[in-house]
Design an enzyme around this catalytic site. Structure first.
Site, PDB file in Angstrom:
ATOM      1  N   GLU A  70       0.826  -1.206   0.000  1.00 37.57           N
ATOM      2  CA  GLU A  70       0.000   0.000   0.000  1.00 37.57           C
ATOM      3  C   GLU A  70       0.866   1.263   0.000  1.00 37.57           C
ATOM      4  O   GLU A  70       0.458   2.308  -0.503  1.00 37.57           O
ATOM      5  CB  GLU A  70      -0.924   0.004   1.230  1.00 37.57           C
ATOM      6  CG  GLU A  70      -2.379   0.226   0.860  1.00 37.57           C
ATOM      7  CD  GLU A  70      -3.341   0.066   2.007  1.00 37.57           C
ATOM      8  OE1 GLU A  70      -4.250  -0.753   1.879  1.00 37.57           O
ATOM      9  OE2 GLU A  70      -3.202   0.756   3.042  1.00 37.57           O
ATOM     10  N   HIS A  85       7.493 -26.837   0.733  1.00 39.35           N
ATOM     11  CA  HIS A  85       6.787 -27.926   0.058  1.00 39.35           C
ATOM     12  C   HIS A  85       5.636 -27.391  -0.786  1.00 39.35           C
ATOM     13  O   HIS A  85       4.715 -28.130  -1.135  1.00 39.35           O
ATOM     14  CB  HIS A  85       6.292 -28.931   1.099  1.00 39.35           C
ATOM     15  CG  HIS A  85       7.427 -29.497   1.902  1.00 39.35           C
ATOM     16  ND1 HIS A  85       8.087 -30.647   1.534  1.00 39.35           N
ATOM     17  CD2 HIS A  85       8.056 -29.021   3.001  1.00 39.35           C
ATOM     18  CE1 HIS A  85       9.068 -30.873   2.401  1.00 39.35           C
ATOM     19  NE2 HIS A  85       9.070 -29.895   3.299  1.00 39.35           N
ATOM     20  N   LYS A 121     -13.169   2.044  -2.411  1.00 40.09           N
ATOM     21  CA  LYS A 121     -14.097   2.323  -1.302  1.00 40.09           C
ATOM     22  C   LYS A 121     -15.286   3.138  -1.809  1.00 40.09           C
ATOM     23  O   LYS A 121     -16.420   2.931  -1.390  1.00 40.09           O
ATOM     24  CB  LYS A 121     -13.386   3.133  -0.205  1.00 40.09           C
ATOM     25  CG  LYS A 121     -12.510   2.335   0.734  1.00 40.09           C
ATOM     26  CD  LYS A 121     -12.029   3.257   1.864  1.00 40.09           C
ATOM     27  CE  LYS A 121     -11.106   2.549   2.841  1.00 40.09           C
ATOM     28  NZ  LYS A 121     -10.595   3.423   3.900  1.00 40.09           N
TER      29      LYS A 121
HETATM   30  O1  PA5 Z   1      -3.180   1.785   5.901  1.00 35.96           O
HETATM   31  C1  PA5 Z   1      -4.261   2.309   5.727  1.00 35.96           C
HETATM   32  O2  PA5 Z   1      -4.416   3.536   5.824  1.00 35.96           O
HETATM   33  C2  PA5 Z   1      -5.490   1.473   5.428  1.00 35.96           C
HETATM   34  O3  PA5 Z   1      -5.174   0.143   5.298  1.00 35.96           O
HETATM   35  C3  PA5 Z   1      -6.511   1.629   6.560  1.00 35.96           C
HETATM   36  O4  PA5 Z   1      -5.930   1.206   7.759  1.00 35.96           O
HETATM   37  C4  PA5 Z   1      -7.773   0.827   6.281  1.00 35.96           C
HETATM   38  O5  PA5 Z   1      -8.330   1.207   5.044  1.00 35.96           O
HETATM   39  C5  PA5 Z   1      -8.797   1.030   7.381  1.00 35.96           C
HETATM   40  O6  PA5 Z   1      -9.078   2.396   7.530  1.00 35.96           O
HETATM   41  P1  PA5 Z   1      -9.766   2.964   8.827  1.00 35.96           P
HETATM   42  O7  PA5 Z   1      -8.834   2.806   9.977  1.00 35.96           O
HETATM   43  O8  PA5 Z   1     -10.044   4.388   8.512  1.00 35.96           O
HETATM   44  O9  PA5 Z   1     -11.020   2.168   9.036  1.00 35.96           O
END
Ligand code: PA5
Length: 475
Positions: free
Chosen positions: A301, A330, A444
């Site tokens: 990410e 394996h 989203k």
């Molecule tokens: O790293 C990030 O920002 C995302 O993976 C968020 O943690 C994830 O989308 C969840 O978001 P939130 O904490 O706003 O629910």
């Protein structure tokens, strides 16, 4: 070898087999290629330090935020003895760190232990998906009167988290009534923004704060990860101390003395000069399987970006893959050994496993198994890791190892912090912003549109148009 520090209990990175003299010049980094980048890395290090000094890169200061620790420990101590289940509701960065800390540091079969063996602490569950079968089945297995939910969302409106929260809240309300919800829900969210904060205020739940400027995947050392860890008995002070000790190692401007900078640089060079587009993390420590999962999110990410900071289209990012030694020898190793030359592997090894067991001697006339008798399982798993590393290097496959002297909150804190800083260095090398996630936001929005959220109608139309296309299917 870039040893963090020669003090006992320090982790280290062994990058011998990432270098050209071990795996050949086509697939490894030469000393000249590494040296050529040292001035640039020093510049990045100065830049990061300046940004931090000016109040940016808030995740780097988390090891020193001791005021939360006291509040979190107080909450953990105050949990009534009749609470037998603690359920984290979150997703992505609001769950993966919690899962990682739990599986690394608690008993591997924690939930099967008696409450007494758990030190009177509740069983731990982590609901990080919206598969109706899982949510329903989990609630079926729990007694609402004996359950506390920790709902975690920085934004306060993530659809998956809020859907599970609304289901859990209604389930609790039926059993304990609205007035008692505040004894069964604790929230971790932004201090003022988002819908969850409004609900917290309206329904009077205890709550913790996700600090400003810390993105989800960098938030494990905030109340996001620390609350459930403390509730299950993990020493969060040692965890933060480990991170603080790694922070000292990451201050070195010379990447040859800074494990986070060096590992970022080596992975960046392997990607951009040697075409290693896949980064496999393969712990030979069963308890660290979810660390590899956490790393997968952090690397993917943060670095998977379309646009560089100068506006150019770059489409960067290594694809992180999770594997587990020795299990995946394996399953995956054949590919890593003989498949495309597109991978760099990171093994995580332990000097001393938390528990040890000897293999009994038996069947002396069956040489094919008798040799195992009298050896220990740690000898076997270490031999497997070393053999895989050697075989890969001989096949010109770059690989490195991070070694932990032992697995405890202090060494895990170092490992977490090292990878977070490594990701910041890698972001600077790729010249992208490692702290946003515009691609996730787009998905989203489509989901909100399809679920009928006001203001998202346009996204619903996009999805409907797409589904109206003739589908190519086969029964
Ligand atoms: O790293 C990030 O920002 C995302 O993976 C968020 O943690 C994830 O989308 C969840 O978001 P939130 O904490 O706003 O629910």
């Amino acid at each position: 070898m870039a040893k963090a520090n020669d003090t006992k209990n320090r982790i280290w990175l062994d990058y011998t087999d990432l270098m050209a003299d071990a795996v050949g010049p086509a697939h490894g980094i030469s000393q000249a290629e590494l040296d050529a980048e040292i001035p640039r890395m020093q510049g990045i290090s100065w830049r990061l330090k300046k940004e931090r000094a000016e109040g940016g890169l808030a995740f780097m200061n988390l090891p020193y935020q001791k005021e939360w620790v006291r509040e979190i420990e107080k909450y953990a101590r105050s949990l009534p003895g009749n609470i037998e289940n603690f359920v984290v509701i979150g997703i992505g960065g609001s769950a993966l760190g919690n899962i990682m800390l739990h599986s690394a540091l608690n008993h591997p079969e924690y939930n099967l232990l008696s409450q007494e063996a758990r030190g009177g602490r509740p069983r731990m569950f982590f609901l990080d998906n919206v598969d109706p079968d899982w949510t329903t089945s989990l609630l079926e297995a729990l007694n609402p009167r004996r359950t506390v939910f920790n709902v975690i969302t920085k934004s306060g409106d993530t659809a998956e988290t809020m859907a599970n929260f609304l289901i859990a809240r209604a389930w609790l309300m039926r059993a304990v009534g609205k007035n008692a919800l505040c004894r069964h829900i604790v929230a971790t969210t932004d201090k003022s923004k988002g819908h969850l904060r409004k609900i917290v205020e309206a329904e009077n739940y205890p709550s913790f704060i996700v600090p400003d400027g810390v993105g989800g995947r960098f938030s494990v050392l905030t109340p996001v990860g620390l609350l459930s860890a403390a509730v299950s008995g993990i020493n969060i002070r040692r965890l933060l101390q480990g991170a603080a000790d790694m922070d000292m190692c990451c201050q070195a401007d010379d990447p040859r003395k800074n494990p986070a900078a060096l590992n970022a640089l080596l992975h960046y060079l392997l990607d951009t000069l040697k075409d290693k587009k896949i980064s496999v993390m393969m712990p030979y420590v069963h308890r660290l399987r979810d660390f590899a999962d956490w790393y997968r999110q952090l690397w993917a990410e943060s670095l998977g970006k379309e646009t560089a900071l100068d506006g150019r289209r770059v489409n960067t990012g290594q694809t992180p893959v999770k594997a587990l030694g020795a299990t995946d020898q394996h399953s995956q190793l054949q590919l890593y050994m003989e498949g495309p030359f597109d991978k760099v592997l990171t093994f995580i090894g332990l000097d001393k496993y938390p528990k040890e067991t000897r293999i009994p001697r038996a069947f002396p006339d069956m040489e094919g198994i008798a040799y195992l008798g009298g050896r220990s399982l740690s000898e076997l798993i270490k031999a497997e890791q070393q053999s895989s590393a050697l075989a890969l290097a001989k096949n010109e496959r770059p690989n490195c190892a991070i070694v932990l002297p032992a697995l405890n909150p202090h060494t895990l804190g170092q490992l977490i912090y090292m990878y977070e800083v490594q990701t910041a260095f890698a972001g600077a090398l790729y010249n992208i912003n490692p702290f946003d996630q515009p691609g996730v936001e787009q998905g989203k929005k489509y989901a909100c549109g399809m679920m009928g959220r006001k203001g998202y109608e346009k996204y619903k139309d996009d999805v409907e148009q797409s589904s109206a296309r003739t589908r190519r299917t086969v029964p």
